[in-house]
Design a protein around this motif. Structure first.
Motif, short mmCIF file in Angstrom:
data_model
loop_
_atom_site.label_atom_id
_atom_site.label_comp_id
_atom_site.label_asym_id
_atom_site.label_seq_id
_atom_site.Cartn_x
_atom_site.Cartn_y
_atom_site.Cartn_z
N GLY A 25 0.78 -1.26 -0.06
CA GLY A 25 -0.10 0.11 0.10
C GLY A 25 0.84 1.17 0.05
N VAL A 26 2.06 1.28 -0.39
CA VAL A 26 2.89 2.33 -0.56
C VAL A 26 3.15 2.92 -2.21
CG1 VAL A 26 4.21 1.90 1.67
CG2 VAL A 26 5.24 0.76 -0.70
N ARG A 27 3.60 3.96 -2.19
CA ARG A 27 4.00 4.35 -3.61
C ARG A 27 5.19 3.97 -4.14
NH1 ARG A 27 2.64 10.92 -4.02
NH2 ARG A 27 0.39 10.73 -3.34
N LEU A 28 5.07 3.53 -5.57
CA LEU A 28 6.37 2.95 -6.16
C LEU A 28 7.42 4.12 -6.33
CD1 LEU A 28 7.79 0.56 -7.28
CD2 LEU A 28 6.49 1.00 -9.62
N ARG A 29 6.79 5.13 -6.96
CA ARG A 29 7.66 6.54 -7.15
C ARG A 29 7.07 7.60 -6.13
NH1 ARG A 29 6.67 4.41 -12.54
NH2 ARG A 29 8.63 3.49 -13.23
N ASP A 30 8.34 8.30 -5.49
CA ASP A 30 7.84 9.60 -4.63
C ASP A 30 8.88 10.62 -5.28
OD1 ASP A 30 7.22 11.39 -2.80
OD2 ASP A 30 8.03 10.30 -1.11
N GLU A 31 8.11 11.50 -5.94
CA GLU A 31 8.76 12.84 -6.76
C GLU A 31 9.35 13.49 -5.78
OE1 GLU A 31 9.31 13.15 -10.02
OE2 GLU A 31 8.72 11.49 -10.37
N THR A 32 8.97 13.43 -4.64
CA THR A 32 9.68 14.69 -3.67
C THR A 32 10.94 14.24 -2.88
OG1 THR A 32 8.28 13.38 -1.77
CG2 THR A 32 7.28 15.36 -2.87
N THR A 33 11.26 12.87 -3.00
CA THR A 33 12.37 12.28 -2.57
C THR A 33 13.47 12.02 -3.53
OG1 THR A 33 11.45 10.08 -2.48
CG2 THR A 33 11.45 11.57 -0.29
N THR A 34 12.68 11.43 -4.66
CA THR A 34 13.51 11.03 -5.94
C THR A 34 13.04 11.26 -7.20
OG1 THR A 34 12.76 8.80 -5.91
CG2 THR A 34 15.12 9.04 -4.45
N PRO A 35 13.00 12.65 -7.62
CA PRO A 35 12.35 13.15 -8.82
C PRO A 35 13.24 12.29 -9.94
CG PRO A 35 13.66 14.68 -8.03
CD PRO A 35 13.91 13.49 -7.04
N GLU A 36 12.27 12.19 -11.03
CA GLU A 36 12.67 11.35 -12.39
C GLU A 36 13.71 12.47 -13.02
OE1 GLU A 36 8.91 9.15 -13.86
OE2 GLU A 36 9.02 11.26 -14.68
N PRO A 37 14.86 11.78 -13.62
CA PRO A 37 15.86 12.74 -14.27
C PRO A 37 15.23 13.76 -15.25
CG PRO A 37 16.46 10.46 -14.29
CD PRO A 37 15.02 10.26 -13.76
N ARG A 38 15.52 14.87 -15.23
CA ARG A 38 14.94 15.82 -16.15
C ARG A 38 15.78 15.86 -17.34
NH1 ARG A 38 13.52 20.83 -11.93
NH2 ARG A 38 12.18 19.77 -10.97
N ARG A 39 15.01 16.17 -18.61
CA ARG A 39 15.58 16.31 -19.83
C ARG A 39 15.59 17.76 -20.60
NH1 ARG A 39 18.79 12.23 -22.28
NH2 ARG A 39 18.31 10.48 -21.59
N GLN A 40 14.42 18.38 -20.01
CA GLN A 40 14.11 19.75 -20.54
C GLN A 40 13.31 20.42 -19.67
OE1 GLN A 40 12.69 19.62 -24.67
NE2 GLN A 40 13.39 21.76 -24.98
N ILE A 41 13.62 21.69 -19.54
CA ILE A 41 12.74 22.44 -18.55
C ILE A 41 12.33 23.85 -19.24
CG2 ILE A 41 12.79 23.84 -16.55
CD1 ILE A 41 14.84 21.98 -15.36
N VAL A 42 11.31 24.14 -19.29
CA VAL A 42 10.75 25.52 -19.88
C VAL A 42 9.78 26.20 -18.99
CG1 VAL A 42 9.71 26.27 -21.80
CG2 VAL A 42 10.92 24.35 -22.11
N HIS A 43 10.05 27.45 -18.87
CA HIS A 43 8.94 28.24 -18.15
C HIS A 43 7.95 28.80 -19.02
CE1 HIS A 43 11.49 28.25 -14.40
NE2 HIS A 43 12.62 28.18 -15.64
N ALA A 44 6.68 29.30 -18.23
CA ALA A 44 5.81 29.91 -19.03
C ALA A 44 4.97 30.76 -17.90
CB ALA A 44 4.80 29.03 -19.39
#
Length: 89
Positions: A25-44
């Motif tokens: 009953g736990v999460r497989l992925r937790d973005e707050t502790t181990t985020p996915e590797p980023r490839r590209q970042i854009v602001h809007a």
């Protein structure tokens, strides 16, 4: 409101890890502790621009093949909380 549009790699998960997370009953992925590797970042600066940029990033071959994903994240708190339409609205 400002937005961050991020294209990330999707982390593969083994079947045993998925089964263990499901059973526990736990999460497989937790973005707050181990985020996915980023490839590209854009602001809007607004939501429409953010969605347009996200749509453009979604045409990348790796996203279409399911190896990467595009996320739209708000950077500022919304001026008023979102309330889904209900009866009488």
């Amino acid at each position: 409101m400002r937005f961050l549009i991020v294209r990330t790699d999707i982390r593969a998960a083994a079947d045993v890890d998925i089964a263990a997370a499901w059973a526990g009953g736990v999460r497989l992925r937790d973005e707050t502790t181990t985020p996915e590797p980023r490839r590209q970042i854009v602001h809007a600066e607004d939501r429409d621009a953010a969605l347009l940029l996200a749509r453009a990033l979604s045409t990348v071959g790796a996203v279409r093949a399911g190896r990467q994903r595009v996320k739209v994240l708000p950077l500022d708190a919304p001026a008023r909380p979102y309330r889904p339409p209900g009866p009488g609205s």
